[in-house]
Design a protein around this motif. Structure first.
Motif, PDB file in Angstrom:
ATOM      1  N   ARG A  84       0.619  -1.284  -0.233  1.00  0.00           N
ATOM      2  CA  ARG A  84       0.192   0.002   0.033  1.00  0.00           C
ATOM      3  C   ARG A  84       0.747   1.347  -0.049  1.00  0.00           C
ATOM      4  N   ALA A  85       2.153   1.151   0.401  1.00  0.00           N
ATOM      5  CA  ALA A  85       3.040   2.273   0.392  1.00  0.00           C
ATOM      6  C   ALA A  85       3.950   2.484  -0.433  1.00  0.00           C
ATOM      7  N   GLY A  86       3.572   1.493  -1.782  1.00  0.00           N
ATOM      8  CA  GLY A  86       4.515   1.669  -2.695  1.00  0.00           C
ATOM      9  C   GLY A  86       3.801   1.106  -3.993  1.00  0.00           C
ATOM     10  N   GLY A  87       4.533   1.048  -5.182  1.00  0.00           N
ATOM     11  CA  GLY A  87       3.760   0.446  -6.414  1.00  0.00           C
ATOM     12  C   GLY A  87       4.393   1.547  -7.605  1.00  0.00           C
ATOM     13  N   ILE A  88       3.483   1.267  -8.575  1.00  0.00           N
ATOM     14  CA  ILE A  88       3.806   1.995 -10.159  1.00  0.00           C
ATOM     15  C   ILE A  88       2.715   2.657 -10.447  1.00  0.00           C
ATOM     16  N   ASP A  89       2.825   4.119 -10.623  1.00  0.00           N
ATOM     17  CA  ASP A  89       1.771   4.827 -11.169  1.00  0.00           C
ATOM     18  C   ASP A  89       2.057   5.241 -12.762  1.00  0.00           C
ATOM     19  N   ILE A 111       1.708   7.825 -15.496  1.00  0.00           N
ATOM     20  CA  ILE A 111       1.411   9.202 -15.873  1.00  0.00           C
ATOM     21  C   ILE A 111       1.118   9.386 -17.296  1.00  0.00           C
ATOM     22  N   PHE A 112      -0.303  10.177 -17.411  1.00  0.00           N
ATOM     23  CA  PHE A 112      -0.906  10.315 -18.552  1.00  0.00           C
ATOM     24  C   PHE A 112      -1.117   8.758 -19.143  1.00  0.00           C
ATOM     25  N   GLY A 113      -1.407   7.803 -18.235  1.00  0.00           N
ATOM     26  CA  GLY A 113      -1.629   6.737 -18.672  1.00  0.00           C
ATOM     27  C   GLY A 113      -0.637   5.901 -19.439  1.00  0.00           C
ATOM     28  N   VAL A 114       0.459   6.105 -19.850  1.00  0.00           N
ATOM     29  CA  VAL A 114       1.474   5.732 -20.417  1.00  0.00           C
ATOM     30  C   VAL A 114       2.852   5.381 -19.749  1.00  0.00           C
ATOM     31  N   LEU A 115       3.146   6.569 -18.881  1.00  0.00           N
ATOM     32  CA  LEU A 115       4.888   6.563 -18.403  1.00  0.00           C
ATOM     33  C   LEU A 115       4.689   5.867 -17.196  1.00  0.00           C
ATOM     34  N   PRO A 116       5.317   4.569 -16.708  1.00  0.00           N
ATOM     35  CA  PRO A 116       5.306   4.109 -15.489  1.00  0.00           C
ATOM     36  C   PRO A 116       6.204   4.795 -14.433  1.00  0.00           C
ATOM     37  N   VAL A 117       5.830   5.126 -13.439  1.00  0.00           N
ATOM     38  CA  VAL A 117       6.591   5.848 -12.333  1.00  0.00           C
ATOM     39  C   VAL A 117       6.555   5.197 -11.222  1.00  0.00           C
ATOM     40  N   PRO A 118       7.876   4.294 -10.557  1.00  0.00           N
ATOM     41  CA  PRO A 118       7.604   3.775  -9.301  1.00  0.00           C
ATOM     42  C   PRO A 118       7.529   4.792  -8.076  1.00  0.00           C
ATOM     43  N   HIS A 119       7.112   4.309  -6.967  1.00  0.00           N
ATOM     44  CA  HIS A 119       7.299   5.169  -6.039  1.00  0.00           C
ATOM     45  C   HIS A 119       7.279   4.473  -4.622  1.00  0.00           C
ATOM     46  N   GLY A 120       7.460   4.911  -3.450  1.00  0.00           N
ATOM     47  CA  GLY A 120       7.276   4.288  -2.311  1.00  0.00           C
ATOM     48  C   GLY A 120       8.426   3.411  -1.879  1.00  0.00           C
ATOM     49  N   ASN A 121       8.172   2.561  -1.112  1.00  0.00           N
ATOM     50  CA  ASN A 121       9.194   1.323  -0.794  1.00  0.00           C
ATOM     51  C   ASN A 121       9.299   0.380  -1.841  1.00  0.00           C
ATOM     52  N   LEU A 122       8.885   0.505  -2.964  1.00  0.00           N
ATOM     53  CA  LEU A 122       9.364  -0.307  -4.120  1.00  0.00           C
ATOM     54  C   LEU A 122      10.870   0.182  -4.380  1.00  0.00           C
ATOM     55  N   LEU A 123      11.151   1.538  -4.140  1.00  0.00           N
ATOM     56  CA  LEU A 123      12.368   1.981  -4.442  1.00  0.00           C
ATOM     57  C   LEU A 123      13.571   1.696  -3.332  1.00  0.00           C
ATOM     58  N   LEU A 124      13.280   1.212  -2.179  1.00  0.00           N
ATOM     59  CA  LEU A 124      14.155   0.848  -1.102  1.00  0.00           C
ATOM     60  C   LEU A 124      15.207   0.048  -1.496  1.00  0.00           C
ATOM     61  N   PRO A 125      15.043  -1.097  -2.270  1.00  0.00           N
ATOM     62  CA  PRO A 125      16.379  -1.695  -2.313  1.00  0.00           C
ATOM     63  C   PRO A 125      17.437  -1.166  -3.441  1.00  0.00           C
ATOM     64  N   ALA A 126      16.813  -0.593  -4.455  1.00  0.00           N
ATOM     65  CA  ALA A 126      17.677   0.373  -5.386  1.00  0.00           C
ATOM     66  C   ALA A 126      18.452   1.415  -4.316  1.00  0.00           C
ATOM     67  N   PHE A 127      17.832   2.113  -3.557  1.00  0.00           N
ATOM     68  CA  PHE A 127      18.182   3.136  -2.585  1.00  0.00           C
ATOM     69  C   PHE A 127      19.359   2.566  -1.726  1.00  0.00           C
ATOM     70  N   GLY A 128      18.981   1.422  -0.871  1.00  0.00           N
ATOM     71  CA  GLY A 128      20.235   0.839  -0.332  1.00  0.00           C
ATOM     72  C   GLY A 128      21.319   0.275  -1.216  1.00  0.00           C
ATOM     73  N   ALA A 129      21.294  -0.368  -2.453  1.00  0.00           N
ATOM     74  CA  ALA A 129      22.174  -0.631  -3.125  1.00  0.00           C
ATOM     75  C   ALA A 129      23.084   0.558  -3.252  1.00  0.00           C
ATOM     76  N   ALA A 130      22.293   1.654  -3.896  1.00  0.00           N
ATOM     77  CA  ALA A 130      23.114   2.860  -4.162  1.00  0.00           C
ATOM     78  C   ALA A 130      23.919   3.349  -3.196  1.00  0.00           C
ATOM     79  N   VAL A 131      23.516   3.617  -1.882  1.00  0.00           N
ATOM     80  CA  VAL A 131      23.992   4.083  -0.899  1.00  0.00           C
ATOM     81  C   VAL A 131      25.341   3.318  -0.395  1.00  0.00           C
ATOM     82  N   THR A 132      25.221   1.898  -0.416  1.00  0.00           N
ATOM     83  CA  THR A 132      26.147   1.024  -0.114  1.00  0.00           C
ATOM     84  C   THR A 132      27.527   1.081  -0.964  1.00  0.00           C
ATOM     85  N   TYR A 133      27.084   1.053  -2.415  1.00  0.00           N
ATOM     86  CA  TYR A 133      28.067   1.006  -3.438  1.00  0.00           C
ATOM     87  C   TYR A 133      28.965   2.468  -3.238  1.00  0.00           C
TER      88      TYR A 133
END
Length: 317
Positions: free
Chosen positions: A238-243, A245-267
């Motif tokens: 409920r706190a993450g997913g993909i929206d 935009i204009f019914g075409v462009l997918p934009v991820p948000h919320g805790n769905l981005l946490l794995p990428a965030f943890g990987a970027a900070v650690t690297y």
């Protein structure tokens, strides 16, 4: 004695008086006999005298530890010359210098990075199975319009989001560590991009795999169950997913981005703490097997022991 005393009767004359004999010159020291025993410091004094006459840059070569002539046996050769090991090996003197790891060709580096990102994406399957096993199902009631929560404010959806956030963040950290140490020759922007994209792909796969476990049974009950029947809904975000935009462009948000965030900070932290400018292991001064200086002469032995009782005393200057 008065001044009238005859000159020959005087016991002696002062050197400044007229007619006084000139003082005798000091006798030169006699040269030592050829068979006379030389003291333990005689060779050193002779060598030092030769070094002073030769110049300041030859003194080091003319001392008692100078290299023996060609063909002569060296005092540093043979067993027992260095009882504590080779003095040059401790500082890498004379050891071969290992070359730094060369850079990979650009195409090969891109292929390795793409393979690593794909491998991380595939690891999203077990991550999703683990999330589905840990996240609790939410109890619901069947109503004419669909299903409603069986409790006014259920905690199960919050727990599902929390488990996904913790597992995703830990997965991103471990993925960055794995790619940093496994793909050492791809470290840098290419490695960072592969880690971030792979962690994000794993998050997408884990989300879809986890939410689909038990989803078919929930939808069947939602269509066929009578009103008022209680059953459970599988975990979902409920706190993450993909929206869209204009019914075409997918934009991820919320805790769905946490794995990428943890990987970027650690690297990024690993790259910032790296002691090598190229982020790859390089030869360092002082390391075993690495030589940054030319091979030098071994360290001189300890000072000579005092002469035994009864031996000839060294000459004094």
């Amino acid at each position: 004695m008065s001044a009238d005393t005859p000159e020959p009767d005087r016991p002696g004359r002062r050197p400044d008086e007229p007619g006084a004999p000139a003082p005798a010159a000091p006798a030169e020291p006699a040269a030592p006999a050829e068979d006379a025993p030389a003291g333990p410091y005689a060779a050193r004094e002779v060598d030092q005298q030769v070094a002073r006459e030769a110049g300041p840059y030859v003194a080091r070569e003319a001392g008692p530890y100078a290299a023996p002539p060609a063909g002569a046996a060296s005092p540093y050769d043979g067993p027992g010359a260095f009882p504590y090991g080779d003095p040059g090996a401790a500082y890498g003197v004379g050891q071969p210098v290992p070359p730094a790891e060369p850079e990979l060709p650009r195409r090969r580096a891109v292929r390795l990075a793409a393979g690593a990102g794909l491998a991380l994406t595939v690891l999203g399957v077990p991550l999703g199975l683990l999330w589905a096993a840990l996240a609790p199902d939410t109890p619901v009631l069947k109503v004419p319009d669909g299903a409603i929560y069986a409790e006014p404010q259920p905690e199960q959806p919050v727990a599902a989001d929390g488990w996904f956030s913790l597992l995703g963040l830990g997965f991103g950290v471990l993925a960055a560590l794995a790619l940093w140490f496994v793909l050492r020759r791809v470290r840098g922007p290419v490695g960072l991009l592969a880690t971030v994209l792979g962690a994000f792909g794993a998050a997408l796969v884990a989300w879809q795999v986890g939410r689909r476990i038990g989803l078919a049974g929930y939808q069947r009950l939602l269509e066929t169950a009578p009103d008022g029947r209680a059953f459970s809904k599988p975990a979902d975000l409920r706190a993450g997913g993909i929206d869209l935009i204009f019914g075409v462009l997918p934009v991820p948000h919320g805790n769905l981005l946490l794995p990428a965030f943890g990987a970027a900070v650690t690297y990024t932290l690993l790259a910032g703490w790296s002691r090598w400018p190229s982020l790859r292991p390089e030869p360092e001064p002082g390391a075993p097997g690495v030589s940054w200086e030319s091979a030098g002469r071994p360290a001189p032995p300890a000072a000579p022991e005092p002469p035994a009782p009864g031996a000839a005393a060294p000459p004094h200057g």
